[in-house]
Scaffold this motif. Structure first.
Motif, short mmCIF file in Angstrom:
data_model
loop_
_atom_site.label_atom_id
_atom_site.label_comp_id
_atom_site.label_asym_id
_atom_site.label_seq_id
_atom_site.Cartn_x
_atom_site.Cartn_y
_atom_site.Cartn_z
N GLU A 361 -10.80 34.80 -44.59
CA GLU A 361 -11.17 33.99 -45.75
C GLU A 361 -12.67 34.15 -46.03
N LEU A 362 -12.98 34.46 -47.28
CA LEU A 362 -14.37 34.60 -47.68
C LEU A 362 -14.79 33.34 -48.43
N PRO A 363 -15.87 32.68 -48.02
CA PRO A 363 -16.32 31.48 -48.75
C PRO A 363 -16.69 31.81 -50.18
N HIS A 364 -16.77 30.76 -50.97
CA HIS A 364 -17.19 30.92 -52.36
C HIS A 364 -18.58 31.55 -52.40
N HIS A 365 -18.80 32.37 -53.43
CA HIS A 365 -20.08 33.10 -53.49
C HIS A 365 -21.28 32.16 -53.56
N ALA A 366 -21.06 30.88 -53.97
CA ALA A 366 -22.18 29.94 -54.01
C ALA A 366 -22.62 29.52 -52.62
N HIS A 367 -21.79 29.69 -51.62
CA HIS A 367 -22.14 29.30 -50.25
C HIS A 367 -22.79 30.44 -49.47
N LEU A 368 -22.70 31.66 -49.97
CA LEU A 368 -23.21 32.80 -49.19
C LEU A 368 -24.73 32.76 -49.02
N PRO A 369 -25.53 32.36 -50.01
CA PRO A 369 -26.98 32.29 -49.75
C PRO A 369 -27.33 31.38 -48.59
N ALA A 370 -26.63 30.23 -48.44
CA ALA A 370 -26.93 29.33 -47.32
C ALA A 370 -26.39 29.87 -46.01
N LEU A 371 -25.25 30.53 -46.07
CA LEU A 371 -24.66 31.04 -44.83
C LEU A 371 -25.33 32.31 -44.34
N VAL A 372 -25.75 33.17 -45.27
CA VAL A 372 -26.36 34.45 -44.89
C VAL A 372 -27.87 34.31 -44.72
N GLY A 373 -28.49 33.46 -45.53
CA GLY A 373 -29.94 33.33 -45.49
C GLY A 373 -30.63 34.22 -46.50
N ASP A 374 -29.87 34.68 -47.51
CA ASP A 374 -30.44 35.54 -48.55
C ASP A 374 -30.13 34.90 -49.89
N THR A 375 -31.14 34.77 -50.71
CA THR A 375 -30.93 34.11 -52.01
C THR A 375 -30.09 34.95 -52.95
N HIS A 376 -29.98 36.25 -52.71
CA HIS A 376 -29.19 37.13 -53.58
C HIS A 376 -27.86 37.53 -52.91
N ALA A 377 -27.46 36.77 -51.96
CA ALA A 377 -26.23 37.13 -51.25
C ALA A 377 -24.99 36.85 -52.08
N THR A 395 -7.55 30.98 -56.30
CA THR A 395 -8.89 30.76 -56.84
C THR A 395 -9.99 31.29 -55.94
N ARG A 396 -9.66 32.14 -55.00
CA ARG A 396 -10.64 32.61 -54.03
C ARG A 396 -10.36 34.08 -53.73
N TYR A 397 -11.18 34.63 -52.80
CA TYR A 397 -11.02 36.01 -52.36
C TYR A 397 -10.87 36.01 -50.84
N ARG A 398 -10.15 37.00 -50.37
CA ARG A 398 -10.01 37.21 -48.94
C ARG A 398 -9.97 38.71 -48.67
N LEU A 399 -10.14 39.09 -47.43
CA LEU A 399 -10.14 40.50 -47.07
C LEU A 399 -8.78 41.13 -47.39
N ALA A 400 -8.82 42.37 -47.86
CA ALA A 400 -7.59 43.07 -48.19
C ALA A 400 -6.79 43.35 -46.93
N ALA A 401 -5.55 43.77 -47.14
CA ALA A 401 -4.65 44.00 -46.01
C ALA A 401 -5.19 45.12 -45.12
N GLY A 402 -5.29 44.83 -43.82
CA GLY A 402 -5.75 45.81 -42.84
C GLY A 402 -7.24 45.90 -42.67
N VAL A 403 -8.04 45.30 -43.55
CA VAL A 403 -9.49 45.43 -43.47
C VAL A 403 -10.03 44.64 -42.27
N ALA A 404 -9.53 43.43 -42.05
CA ALA A 404 -10.04 42.61 -40.95
C ALA A 404 -9.83 43.30 -39.61
N ARG A 405 -8.68 43.90 -39.39
CA ARG A 405 -8.42 44.59 -38.13
C ARG A 405 -9.33 45.80 -37.97
N GLN A 406 -9.54 46.53 -39.04
CA GLN A 406 -10.42 47.71 -38.95
C GLN A 406 -11.86 47.32 -38.66
#
Length: 855
Positions: A361-377, A395-406
């Motif tokens: 599960e990928l968080p909403h893009h609005a949370h990535l600057p706080a989680l990553v520490g980059d204002t343009h994340a 209403t969200r995005y997640r890793l495609a099939a097989g990507v997490a394992r790779q």
């Protein structure tokens, strides 16, 4: 951060609670915070069935019955404009940065035309294809062509993570009806969704069988397009769902898709490489989207753009390779996640690490600057989506099939625990903030639940405490229950008794709203006990109020549908035993009305040869009459008996209770009669029944009847003795034979040497073989009676030593008594010698003849 999403802060504050929140700046470093630390508590009032639920993040939710007059009217359906706005909100958000070009839908015209035709006829279809086959793109094309087919339009739902149809039905109801802050109970929900007529596009289906049948039965006016993978459980045979299978693309279509992704024609080398990739991937469109991303990255690395002659800047992350980059290998084309991730920005790689820690599960893009520490994340999501590493889910995005394992194989999952802890602390601050509306928290439910599962117990308990009220207020009760259970377990491990009591109280309130009374009672009693140990009076009172509602519901349910009670069996009718001529005892069941009248009770009638009977027993199952064998003789029939009034009840035959003589001939002697009537050795009676009916009390003249019977027996004995004497006197005229052996006959049943036996009138005396009389024995003259004097007691003097040759008899000669070796010769001899006693009584000794075998 919510302002960057184009949301109105005034609307958020109005939806969040009644009091306006105080402005507060976001903390520099997110950390654990208590509920309401960023502003006033967010209190939301909901209508849940027949209850009014007040979600209070501080002390716990309060529930009370719906007050009369406050019932809401039936909600109205949304119009076309409202449905369009709702559909836009259900789609993935628009990402910042340059727009992503739409991908063409190739070689799906036949499937598209068939799906639209079936849905237009009201048929439900199951679209089956492997992950990456383009199911979501085909659903978008179907939604565009079916907009005006159904009266309620097109409804898009996501089945990811739903194994039961309950939450999907609530989501469908909230999408079609305008009913804010209302969650109907199950009966009302089923009644309202039955009237929905829409084309429902359900992507990422994860249920089948009976669960899918329940969903289809609940909405008979809806036509479903179900997108699922081959691993999903198949629907039942009775569902009547059409099947449409998606296969891979052909080689020309794969080349066209690859050219559209690269933005230029392919070289011969690239076309040959694409042909090999199509054979290895079976033509899945996702593989060629990723292959196009690899070719674009290769072109950038090879400086394919002639206009860009400047060297890469210091802050650019492109490598300074001047050599030509070759085409990816076939193995890299089949598993491209590692190669693609190595060529994206650092913020995108950090986002991939977070997604691996959260189970894809990928968080909403609005949370990535706080989680990553980059204002343009926030631009990293668009970059990863263009590379084919992400796929939209609801209403969200997640890793495609097989990507997490790779990615985990190359080390992206090594920091999973740290990333999950960081995400849990961030979401604990964000979900508890008063400016965040509950609907925004519900849209981020999967990421919040994933962070909750991967964090430590302290961070998990804090996150569950702040996220639970938001999920309850957003009517996303499936996520609410999961958060409460995870929080209760985390609080138990962390030793937070107060938080554990809060979670159990919320679980009890949730179970009460859903009608699970047993579960609600257990959770509320646990919460009351924990809060009682903490001396939390306010929480204990709230728990007892909720428990009182549980008791009221249980009482109402018991009154509405009383438990099944088995009526006591009716009193068994009394049994009247009647002896039939065939020596069978028939039990006649008399009605209760007949038992009240003494005249209708007929006593049991026994045969003349019977002297005892058993008390009446209750009716037994019918048994066949015992067959009469050669050694069995039927008892003589008794006197005629008036017929007993028999009701319509069954007449049961029973085994005879009157003893039946088992001899070969009926009793003809006095001794046999007395032996049957008054046996010297007690006979074994038949086993008593399990539950005999109590016999009637004895009458007052029972003793008198016994005396009458004894008197009759004595009179019968006197008559029998007189008959014996008469026969003896009449037979004295016959002269006994002069010669012949003495024969003594003694019946087997009366051979008792120790006691004297009584003799009958015609049967031989029951004694031992007679011995030779003494020399002084007086022989009566001819014409004198040999029997005892009538009225006197005859005496018997049995001999101690048997003798086959009496003294007063002579041995037969060969001329007068020929020897017969074939059959014995029996000649009766009777000797009687009366002996006077001192009292004047004459004692006669009668010797019965016994058979003697002559050799």
């Amino acid at each position: 951060m919510d302002r960057t999403q184009g949301q109105n802060e005034r609307d958020e504050q109005a939806a969040g609670g009644t009091a306006p929140p105080a402005p507060a700046a976001a903390p520099a470093s997110p950390g654990p915070a208590s509920p309401g630390s960023a502003g006033p508590a967010r209190v939301v009032t909901l209508t849940a069935g027949d209850f009014t639920l007040t979600v209070n993040p501080v002390d716990g939710s309060e529930i009370e019955p719906l007050r009369p007059g406050t019932e809401r009217a039936r909600p109205a359906k949304r119009d076309a404009a409202a449905r369009a706005a709702r559909d836009t909100a259900a789609r993935p958000p628009v990402l910042p940065g340059p727009p992503i070009s739409a991908r063409p839908l190739l070689a799906r015209d036949e499937e598209l035309e068939r799906l639209v035709r079936l849905l237009g006829r009201g048929r439900s279809v199951r679209l089956t294809g492997p992950s990456g086959s383009g199911r979501s793109a085909l659903l978008d094309a179907v939604a565009a062509q079916c907009a005006g087919v159904a009266p309620d339009g097109v409804v898009r739902l996501s089945g990811h993570g739903h194994q039961q149809p309950g939450e999907l039905l609530h989501t469908l109801y909230a999408t079609v009806y305008e009913a804010p802050r209302e969650r109907p109970e199950r009966d009302e929900l089923l009644a309202r969704v039955r009237d929905i007529g829409a084309v429902v596009l359900l992507d990422d289906l994860e249920m089948g069988g009976s669960a899918l049948d329940e969903l289809l039965r609940a909405t008979p006016e809806c036509a479903y397009l179900l997108a699922a993978t081959p691993d999903t459980k198949a629907p039942s045979d009775d569902s009547h769902i059409e099947e449409v299978f998606l296969t891979g693309l052909a080689k020309p279509d794969c080349l066209a898709l690859l050219e559209a992704g690269v933005g230029r024609p392919l070289t011969d080398e690239e076309a040959a490489w694409a042909g090999d990739l199509r054979f290895a991937s079976e033509g899945l469109p996702l593989r060629f989207v990723q292959a196009a991303a690899m070719l674009r990255q290769r072109d950038e690395l090879n400086h394919s753009d002639e206009d860009d002659e400047e060297e890469p800047g210091v802050f650019e992350e492109r490598p300074r390779d001047s050599g030509a980059v070759p085409l990816p290998t076939l193995a890299e084309g089949a598993a491209p996640a590692e190669l693609l991730a190595s060529r994206v920005s650092e913020s995108a790689r950090a986002a991939l690490r977070i997604a691996c820690a959260l189970g894809g599960e990928l968080p909403h893009h609005a949370h990535l600057p706080a989680l990553v520490g980059d204002t343009h994340a926030d631009t990293a999501v668009a970059e990863l989506l263009a590379c084919g590493l992400l796929t939209p889910v609801g209403t969200r995005y997640r890793l495609a099939a097989g990507v997490a394992r790779q990615l985990e194989d190359v080390g992206y999952g090594d920091t999973a625990s740290e990333e999950a802890r960081t995400a849990a602390r961030h979401y604990a601050w964000w979900t508890g903030h008063a400016s965040v509306v509950p609907e925004r928290v519900a849209a981020e439910a999967d990421a919040v639940l994933a962070a909750l599962a991967g964090a430590d117990v302290v961070a998990a308990a804090v996150l569950a405490r702040t996220a639970a009220p938001a999920f309850a207020a957003s009517l996303h009760w499936e996520a609410w229950e999961r958060v409460l259970r995870s929080g209760a377990e985390a609080a138990r491990k962390a030793g937070e008794v107060a938080e554990q009591a809060y979670f159990h109280h919320e679980l009890g309130v949730l179970a009460l709203c859903e009608g699970r009374l047993d579960r609600a009672r257990a959770e509320l009693e646990t919460s009351i006990g924990l809060r009682g140990a903490l001396a939390d009076k306010r929480g204990t009172v709230a728990g007892r109020r909720a428990l009182a509602l549980v008791v009221d519901r249980e009482t109402a349910a018991a009154t509405a549908s009383p438990p099944l009670r088995l009526e006591a069996p009716a009193t068994a009718p009394e049994a009247v035993t009647v002896a039939t001529p065939a020596t069978e005892a028939a039990t006649v069941a008399t009605p209760a009305a007949a038992r009240r009248t003494p005249a209708t009770r007929t006593p049991a009638v026994r045969p003349a040869a019977a002297a005892r009977t058993t008390p009446a027993t209750r009716p037994a199952p019918a048994l066949p009459a015992p067959p009469l064998t050669a050694g069995t003789t039927a008892a003589p029939a008794g006197p005629a008996v008036a017929p007993v009034p028999v009701s319509s009840e069954a007449v049961t035959r029973m085994t005879p209770v009157v003893p039946v003589t088992q001899g070969s001939q009926p009793p003809t002697t006095l001794s046999a009669v007395f032996e049957d009537a008054f046996p010297m050795s007690p006979k074994q009676d038949a086993p008593a029944p399990a539950a005999p009916v109590p016999a009637a009390p004895p009458r007052r003249d029972a003793g008198r009847r016994k005396l009458v019977l004894l008197s009759a027996a004595g009179a019968l004995t006197a008559v029998a003795l007189g008959t014996v004497v008469s026969f003896a006197m009449s037979s004295s005229d016959a002269e006994p034979p002069a010669q012949g052996p003495a024969v003594s006959s003694t019946p087997e049943p009366f051979r008792t040497p120790s006691t004297a036996q009584e003799t009958g009138g015609n049967d031989p005396a029951s004694e031992q073989p007679a011995t030779a009389p003494s020399a002084d024995a007086t022989v009566p003259a001819a014409g004198t009676s040999a029997g005892p004097v009538p009225g006197r007691t005859p005496g018997r003097t049995p001999s101690k030593r048997p003798s086959t040759k009496p003294a007063n008899s002579q041995a037969p000669t060969s001329s007068s008594a020929p020897t017969n070796t074939q059959a014995p010769t029996q000649e009766p001899t009777e000797t009687a010698a009366p002996t006077p006693t001192e009292t004047g009584t004459v004692t006669g000794t009668a010797t019965a003849t016994s058979p003697v075998v002559t050799p």
